[in-house]
Design a protein around this motif. Structure first.
Motif, PDB file in Angstrom:
ATOM      1  N   MET A 142     -18.270 102.555  79.867  1.00 13.79           N
ATOM      2  CA  MET A 142     -16.952 101.922  79.838  1.00 13.79           C
ATOM      3  C   MET A 142     -17.108 100.412  79.628  1.00 13.79           C
ATOM      4  N   ALA A 143     -18.108  99.840  80.292  1.00 11.99           N
ATOM      5  CA  ALA A 143     -18.301  98.394  80.171  1.00 11.99           C
ATOM      6  C   ALA A 143     -18.667  98.027  78.742  1.00 11.99           C
ATOM      7  N   GLU A 144     -19.533  98.831  78.134  1.00  8.22           N
ATOM      8  CA  GLU A 144     -19.918  98.534  76.747  1.00  8.22           C
ATOM      9  C   GLU A 144     -18.699  98.579  75.830  1.00  8.22           C
ATOM     10  N   LEU A 145     -17.864  99.626  76.030  1.00  9.11           N
ATOM     11  CA  LEU A 145     -16.699  99.776  75.159  1.00  9.11           C
ATOM     12  C   LEU A 145     -15.701  98.649  75.351  1.00  9.11           C
ATOM     13  N   GLY A 193     -13.812  91.719  84.292  1.00  9.15           N
ATOM     14  CA  GLY A 193     -13.808  92.996  85.008  1.00  9.15           C
ATOM     15  C   GLY A 193     -15.124  93.738  84.902  1.00  9.15           C
ATOM     16  N   ILE A 194     -15.899  93.450  83.873  1.00  6.55           N
ATOM     17  CA  ILE A 194     -17.136  94.211  83.691  1.00  6.55           C
ATOM     18  C   ILE A 194     -18.374  93.337  83.803  1.00  6.55           C
ATOM     19  N   ARG A 195     -18.204  92.104  84.296  1.00  9.29           N
ATOM     20  CA  ARG A 195     -19.330  91.160  84.217  1.00  9.29           C
ATOM     21  C   ARG A 195     -20.534  91.630  85.010  1.00  9.29           C
ATOM     22  N   ARG A 211     -27.494  96.705  71.973  1.00  7.89           N
ATOM     23  CA  ARG A 211     -26.514  97.285  72.889  1.00  7.89           C
ATOM     24  C   ARG A 211     -26.120  96.197  73.875  1.00  7.89           C
ATOM     25  N   ALA A 212     -24.829  96.100  74.098  1.00  9.60           N
ATOM     26  CA  ALA A 212     -24.349  95.011  74.944  1.00  9.60           C
ATOM     27  C   ALA A 212     -24.916  95.119  76.349  1.00  9.60           C
ATOM     28  N   VAL A 217     -22.205  89.952  77.508  1.00  7.30           N
ATOM     29  CA  VAL A 217     -20.896  89.769  78.135  1.00  7.30           C
ATOM     30  C   VAL A 217     -20.693  88.299  78.480  1.00  7.30           C
ATOM     31  N   TYR A 218     -21.715  87.680  79.086  1.00  6.18           N
ATOM     32  CA  TYR A 218     -21.576  86.272  79.476  1.00  6.18           C
ATOM     33  C   TYR A 218     -21.428  85.384  78.256  1.00  6.18           C
ATOM     34  N   SER A 219     -22.181  85.696  77.211  1.00  6.15           N
ATOM     35  CA  SER A 219     -22.066  84.885  75.992  1.00  6.15           C
ATOM     36  C   SER A 219     -20.664  84.993  75.429  1.00  6.15           C
TER      37      SER A 219
END
Lengths: 488, 1039
Positions: A142-145, A193-195, A211-212, A217-219
């Motif tokens: 879910m986080a990747e998406l 929300g997914i950090r 793959r993320a 995410v931070y970038s």
């Protein structure tokens, strides 16, 4: 007899009611449908691969990344035979015939991006119900998406400005365009929300950057913040703060490093310790591209077969400006051949992982499509910190990058520091599809001294920095208005 | 599956548990004679039972004798076609002499409604029966053609003359209004009624999911039924009559019953036909020297030197002394032929009350009037009925058919080569040294197309206790479609091509029911039934297309080279599917002394392809009937045979589309980073909330017969509203999808139907003449459209559905004549620019004058107007049967009024005319009233102004919209029956000779060749397969 009849009737009815539901559930015999998909972990893996693949397909449909990122800023000279690049540099973006080469005219159609978003929305809707997944798996996927959806919205905001915000599966409403800042805030909300949901980096090196992970995410948080700060000036500081913190956390994680610049081909091949987020171009994996990477037009023999000269080249004025002749810089020395020649003998060699060197028709560039890498993000962090007035940490990040480039540390401060960081980004990220967006978000686009393709403040306000949107967007949706600047 | 077997085994179990007890039986011998004339052979003798359906016991032999074993108090029912059914009480007599009267009314005949036989007196819906006898004398490849013009409200359009293909049919106006495809290939979603053949529902739409891009043979199962084998056809129109057929009956139901054995003495019938198909009227063209003169004049009139200079560079125009360019080839003629065809049918039937059988063998061969097309039918049908005890009936059926087709270069519905005949007459025709691609393609294409169809059923009926029956009917149909086509290199740009189609379809069906009927005090009759239905349909169609093979000797796949050749696979639409459906139905009928009849029906349907969240459809209906002739008031009214009023109301629901529309699907899209990508298919957004379409009908009926059947009248008025109509809705790009199906549209039909039968002579007269006329008027109005839209355009803005207007109207530029001179062209006073198309395409003298609706001096899409509708408003037919002694003359015809056609064929040919340098056919203009010079007032714009950019001959304008009304004589038959007494000498029972002319006359104001042979959207295609006229000689022999 009557009783027997009654029993018979009851049995018939009971049988009918009981097995009907099952009897009527038929999966399509020749294709996968919702009924047969979303069963196993590998189904979900395929859906995730598709989510990345979708964006890969779009961004490799043409030289969109360098097209709107580098060519549009105007410092790359293109001969008449490559009129498409000249047209982009001249901001002649509604001229479909000039833009038709390399599919550049298709960038006006946002439909592929929305297909990608729709695929993400569907996956996000279905994954929570996949019984075969553990909770940890679900959280990861879910986080990747959500990262990918936020990335797509961020990317199209930079191209088109305001965009419709679709966040639910199979949403068939005809939505109007949402103001860009709201879209960016949605992205930030999603990303925050997914950090913590993803690892800093995967154990499997084939996934590095591709793959993320948390680094990506931070970038993205930092980049969304920096872009939003350019438009939502009232809340600039909050954005800068969040961006600075994100990059500082990235740095503090210790998972990422700057590779020696001599190994630059490895950096751009991807999947390294410097990778944060990139799209994998890999002949071995069957994902090849042509006419996408800027290297396609800036290389000549002996690096590639069959071309005695480059198609396009950086004008020497610009190279002199960012790489003064008297200053040492490995980036100039390694990435350029005849940097000041100002003709088609010069080469820009940042992307030069060439494979299949057999004929002029066969060679391919095998560099990944880099979105974020550690070197660039350190400078994003430096910029945010400098904007916040934390010049010490800003310089520290800046000088990490400079040290790798084998050039002297910078010691200035105030506006000079900010300007220097901006120029350092141009040096470090030259040809990576960043310059136009940096000019736009920092407002430097309105300064003819700094931007060759400058816009007046009025042009900027009317959306001159956006790419025109195809009229198709208005079909079946009366709520869409096109970018007024382009519909004069 | 489990479902039926459970039920099936239960029924079987009961059969064994219960032992029947029989009453005392006596043997009764009888003889049946006609009121005037000799004994009647083949009369059915049935045992009449109180409350239950009469049971067939025997049939009379050639001398009219029969023998049955029945209880002493039994009542025997005697039935014979065109005689009044008679009920005779046995009263313990052992010998009976029975006289039967010819029937004067149609009241007592039974019809099949909702899988039950009912006498017409108790039918509350709108049902029309056609007996097999009426269908015998015309050899056709598809039975449906014979129904044309016979039933008010059933509109059959024979839109192709291709042998073995099926036209378009609809009952009571429009049920669907979605237009698929575009241009010539645009077609309406098929709205064919459901066919039920011997109690088994059959899908008559073969290959229709592909529209004009038809794949494979496209042979409808209806083409495999020999018309000679048909006993009767019942056409059901309103919701009450069709209610029990469930969701598939929403478009109306047509029930076909095949013949059964009825005679103790085996009867052998032979029917044979020899028929000749004649070349139809062809489109007129201009040829030879005249053509060259026309072309050259056209160019010279342009006064453009460089164009005139081009003449000398265009060899076929300038080199008139070269024999190669100096021809007058009639291109159409080389494609057409007159053909000689025949058909043979042998049937053997016989049996007694315990066991009877029928076998029918049929052969039909027809060569099309277009060369290299044709249709052959081979079929064998058998049925056996076995009643081991009076309470148990078993019947089995087996039918095997093979349809072979030749499709030529078209897809059968059309013929590309023949119709378009694209070459100039100046060029020589095809010969050994001169290949003409479209000719070679049409004539030398090798085509082997077969449809195998096997239909079987087993029907078991058992009377559990008196008045209560159980029955089960299981059927299995299997159809296999095969096509192998080879296109030789010369026909296909030097690329030999192979097309292979393999399709199969199976249908497993079971219906199990419990029926109860009883009559109390001879007055109150009740019939109640509950039944369940389950169906499994499997379809698999595969296509292989291979082009660029090595040469004509390799018919593939051997010879395929991955480098040179190309292949493609499964068709996207209708490739594979599996559909399960279940239905539960209940029916209750009550009548009081056959005077007041009331009927309640309820049916629930579940379907696997309905929207996941809307799986079940419920259809209630009610019907009332008042036979007012049974009232006291008419007790002594001798003149009134019968009279009744009917009312019915019902809702029919039909599940829509396919499983993909409700579920969506996933595509494999290569791989990324070493992982296979699987993506939701993003073209079509699934809609799990798809509702079934709801068809609500009110029907008001009136029947009357007076003066002993001399005049009969049936009137029906109805309203039919389709709600939740399926419509494809386009989506905004932001959704990521292109379109979805929604239930937003609705349409309202209302209409009247009338049928009048007149017998000018008394039934006792030597002349027996029946004239019948029928007609139907239907209007439709669009009530709502998806998303609340006020109008929706389809097929590239040529068809409009606008709320409040007729559905699928043409959307055209209004043609208002020709600009007589340049000065006539209006000039915009503001810009000073004359009338123009978008851009700089200015109009001038001789161009079309289109109505500039918005008055902006620019003719564009904003000036399009709702013009006419291609849906016929008035349809009908007529027939006449005249017999005198041994002679008979029958004729029947079709009437169609108020239909607007687009003569695209003419428009296209006029457009081709506009390039004099192109070597295409030239239309013969001599009879066209066209603009010839300044000041001319003409009907058609200047055809010679070939460099005009005004596009005056655009297809979508009212100039080419014509009224498609016609009156057509379908067939005329003259027959002679040889005297029976004389025949006896040769051991024959009957011998009849006849000759039939099909399509002899067509009255129409339409300027094209045939207003019927157009698409269902009323477009006259240039490549339509013409409907041929034929002459046949037939022979019926009975032994």
């Amino acid at each position: 007899m009557k009783r027997l009849t009654c029993i018979f009737l009851l049995i018939v009815l009971a049988l009918g009611a009981g097995s009907c539901k099952k009897f009527l559930t038929v999966a399509p015999p020749d294709r996968m449908s919702d009924a047969s998909f979303w069963k196993t972990k590998s189904d979900v893996e395929s859906a995730i691969a598709n989510a990345y693949g979708f964006l890969f397909d779009i961004l490799t449909n043409g030289p969109y990344v360098p097209g709107n990122g580098d060519f549009r800023a105007g410092e790359i000279d293109a001969p008449p035979s490559f009129d498409v690049f000249a047209a982009i540099a001249q901001q002649d973006l509604t001229n479909k015939s000039r833009l038709s080469r390399y599919n550049m005219n298709s960038l006006a159609d946002w439909y592929p991006f929305y297909q990608s978003i729709a695929a993400c929305n569907i996956s996000l809707d279905r994954i929570p119900d996949v019984a075969a997944l553990s909770d940890a798996d679900k959280k990861q996927y879910m986080a990747e998406l959500r990262f990918l959806r936020a990335f797509t919205y961020f990317y199209i905001s930079r191209i088109y400005g305001d965009v419709p915000l679709y966040t639910e599966a199979y949403d068939r409403r005809s939505l109007p365009r949402t103001p860009m800042v709201e879209v960016l805030q949605f992205c930030l909300k999603e990303l925050n929300g997914i950090r913590e949901d993803l690892p800093w980096q995967y154990d499997d090196p084939t996934k590095w950057g591709v793959r993320a992970a948390r680094g990506a995410v931070y970038s993205l948080i930092a980049n969304v913040d920096m872009w939003a700060a350019g438009f939502d000036k009232d809340n600039q500081r909050a954005y800068w703060k969040e961006a600075a913190e994100a990059i500082q956390a990235l740095k503090a994680s210790g998972r990422f490093e700057l590779l020696p610049l001599e190994e630059w081909r490895r950096i751009f091949k991807g999947r390294t310790r410097e990778s944060l987020f990139e799209f994998s171009v890999n002949t071995n994996y069957g994902t090849t591209t042509r006419y996408v990477s800027i290297g396609q037009w800036t290389l000549h023999s002996p690096l590639v077969v069959g071309y005695a000269s480059s198609d396009v080249y950086y004008s020497s004025d610009y190279i002199k400006k960012i790489f003064p002749v008297d200053k040492s810089d490995k980036r100039r020395d390694l990435w350029f051949y005849l940097p000041y020649a100002n003709n088609n003998q010069s080469m820009f060699m940042k992307y030069s992982n060439v494979v299949n060197m057999i004929t002029s028709a066969s060679w391919l560039l095998d560099d990944d499509l880099i979105m974020f890498r550690y070197g660039g993000e350190l400078l994003t962090g430096a910029e945010a910190l400098a904007n916040l007035g934390q010049e010490g940490p800003a310089r520290e990040m800046l000088n990490l990058v400079r040290a790798r480039a084998g050039t002297e540390p910078y010691t200035g401060s105030g506006q000079d520091l900010k300007n220097f960081i901006f120029l350092e980004r141009q040096r470090e990220l030259i040809g990576e599809g960043v310059r136009w967006y940096d000019l736009v978000r920092t407002g430097r686009i309105t300064d003819p001294e700094q931007a060759k393709s400058y816009l007046t403040q009025d042009q900027f306000n009317r959306g001159g920095w956006t790419w025109p949107i195809d009229e198709k967007a208005r079909n079946f949706n009366p709520n869409i208005t096109l970018n007024s600047y382009w519909t004069r | 599956m489990k479902l039926f077997f459970n039920r099936f085994s239960l029924i079987v179990l009961f059969l064994f548990c219960y032992s029947a007890t029989n009453a005392q039986l006596i043997t009764v011998k009888g003889r049946v004679v006609a009121e005037e004339g000799g004994p009647l052979p083949g009369v059915s003798v049935l045992l009449h039972q109180q409350g239950a359906a009469p049971k067939p016991m025997a049939a009379t032999d050639q001398n009219g004798h029969f023998t049955v074993s029945v209880p002493g108090n039994a009542r025997l029912e005697l039935r014979f076609i065109s005689f009044e059914t008679l009920v005779v009480p046995v009263n313990n007599r052992t010998s009976l002499s029975i006289v039967m009267k010819p029937s004067s009314t149609s009241l007592k005949e039974s019809v099949i409604v909702g899988y039950q036989k009912k006498t017409r007196e108790t039918v509350t819906g709108a049902v029309t029966r056609i007996t097999g006898k009426e269908l015998q004398d015309v050899p056709v490849s598809n039975v449906e053609q014979l129904l044309q013009g016979r039933v008010a409200g059933l509109n059959i359009q024979q839109n192709t003359g291709a042998p073995g293909f099926r036209g378009a049919s609809s009952i009571r106006g429009l049920s669907q209004m979605m237009v698929n495809g575009s241009g010539d290939n645009a077609y309406l979603t098929p709205q064919s009624p459901l066919y039920v053949i011997d109690g088994v529902p059959v899908d008559a739409n073969a290959g229709f999911e592909y529209g004009f891009q038809s794949q494979g043979p496209g042979t409808s199962p209806l083409s495999l039924i020999p018309p000679e084998d048909i006993q009767s056809i019942d056409v059901m129109k309103d919701a009450e009559a069709t209610a029990l057929y469930g969701s598939r009956g929403a478009n109306g139901v047509i029930v076909i019953t095949t013949r059964r054995g009825q005679s103790a003495v085996p009867i052998v019938r032979y029917a044979g036909n020899m028929f000749i198909n004649f070349t139809p009227q062809l489109r007129s063209t201009i040829g030879g020297k005249d053509e060259r003169a026309y072309r050259v004049k056209m160019i010279r009139d342009g006064n453009n030197l460089s164009e005139i200079y081009r003449i000398s560079q265009t060899q076929f125009l300038s080199d008139s002394l070269n024999a190669f360019f100096n021809n007058s080839t009639n291109w159409q003629d080389i494609y057409y032929q007159t053909t000689y065809n025949h058909t043979h049918n042998v049937s053997v039937s016989g049996g007694d009350q315990r066991l009877n059988y029928k076998t029918n063998l049929n052969y039909y061969t027809e060569e099309g009037v277009v060369r290299n097309t044709g249709f052959d039918r081979y079929s064998l049908n058998q049925n056996v009925n076995f009643n081991p005890t009076p309470r148990l009936q078993l019947s089995g059926y087996l039918s095997a058919g093979l349809g072979k087709k030749l499709k030529g270069s078209g897809n059968g519905l059309t013929d590309v080569g023949a119709g378009s005949n694209v070459s100039s007459s100046l060029l020589p025709g095809p010969s050994y040294f001169n290949n003409v691609g479209h000719f070679t393609n049409s004539i030398y294409r090798v085509n082997d197309t077969r449809t195998y169809d096997i239909r079987t059923y087993l029907n078991i009926m058992y009377e559990l206790v008196p008045h209560l029956q159980l029955s089960t009917n299981t059927s299995y149909n299997y159809t296999s479609d095969q096509e192998d086509t080879f296109i030789p290199a010369l026909a296909n740009n030097d690329k030999p091509a192979v097309y292979g189609f393999s399709g199969r379809k199976s249908n497993l069906y079971n219906r199990s029911s419990i029926n109860y009927n009883n009559t109390w005090k001879e007055k109150h009759s009740v019939y109640a039934s509950v039944f369940s239905e389950a169906t499994i349909v499997n379809v698999q169609n595969k296509v292989i297309n291979q082009s660029n093979g090595p040469n004509d000797n390799y018919h593939g796949p051997y010879g395929f080279s991955s480098y040179f050749s190309s292949v493609s696979g499964t068709p996207d639409a209708g490739g594979f599917s599996e559909v399960h459906s279940v239905g539960f139905a209940a029916n209750l009928s009550y009548d009081y002394n056959k005077k007041y009849v009331v009927n309640f029906n309820y049916r629930a349907d579940g379907n696997s392809f309905a929207g996941e969240n809307e799986r079940w459809a419920h259809s209630p209906s009610v019907g009332l009937r008042w036979n007012f002739n049974k009232e006291k008031l008419f007790e002594h009214a001798e003149w009134l045979d019968f009279g009744d009023l009917r009312f019915s109301y019902g809702v029919n629901l039909r599940p829509t589309t396919n499983i993909y529309a409700s579920m969506g699907w996933y595509d494999v899209k290569g791989n990324y980073n070493g992982v296979t990508r699987i993506s939701p298919h993003l073209g079509q957004m699934p809609n799990p909330f798809l509702l079934p379409e709801e068809v609500e009908q009110f029907n008001y009926g009136f029947d009357m017969s007076i003066f002993k059947g001399r005049i009969g009248l049936t009137l029906d008025a109805y309203t039919k509203t389709v709600y939740n109509m399926l419509y494809s809705r386009k989506l905004s790009t932001g959704t990521g999808f292109e379109q979805t199906f929604t239930n937003d549209a609705s349409i309202y039909n209302y209409g009247y139907e009338a049928m009048l039968t007149v017998r000018p002579f008394k039934s006792t007269s030597k002349i027996n003449w029946t004239i019948s006329l029928n007609g139907a008027v239907n209007r439709d109005v669009v009530l709502s459209l998806p998303g609340g839209a006020a109008q929706l355009l389809s097929d590239d803005k040529t068809i409009i559905n606008r709320v409040g207007y007729s559905a699928t109207s043409n959307y055209l530029h209004i043609y208002e004549g020709v600009y007589r001179t340049n000065a006539d062209v209006p000039v915009d006073p503001i810009t000073g620019l004359p009338m123009r198309n978008e851009g700089k395409d200015f109009y001038k003298g001789g161009d079309s004058k289109f109505r500039d609706v918005d008055g902006n001096y620019v003719l564009n899409d904003a000036d399009l107007q709702v013009a006419g509708t291609p849906i016929a408003r008035i349809t009908g037919g007529f027939s006449s049967y005249l017999t005198y002694k041994n002679w008979s003359i029958n004729l029947n015809g079709t009437i169609l009024f108020k239909r607007d056609l687009l003569n695209k064929a003419l428009a296209e040919r006029m457009t081709k005319l506009r390039d004099p340098f192109d070597d295409a056919t030239f239309v013969d203009l001599r009879d066209l009233d066209y603009w010839k010079g300044n000041g001319d007032v003409a009907k058609y714009p200047n055809p010679f102004d070939y460099y005009s950019t005004s596009d005056s001959y655009r297809i979508y304008q009212t100039l080419f919209q014509e009224d498609g009304s016609f009156i057509k004589l379908n067939a005329v038959t003259v027959g002679y029956s040889v005297d029976r007494t004389w025949l006896r000498r040769f051991g024959m029972n009957a011998f009849r000779m006849y000759t039939t002319v099909s399509n002899p006359l067509l009255f129409t104001g339409y300027s094209g060749p045939n207003p019927e042979a157009v698409t269902d959207l009323g477009r006259d295609r240039l490549d339509t397969y013409p409907v041929a006229r034929s002459l046949s000689f037939g022979l019926n022999i009975e032994f």
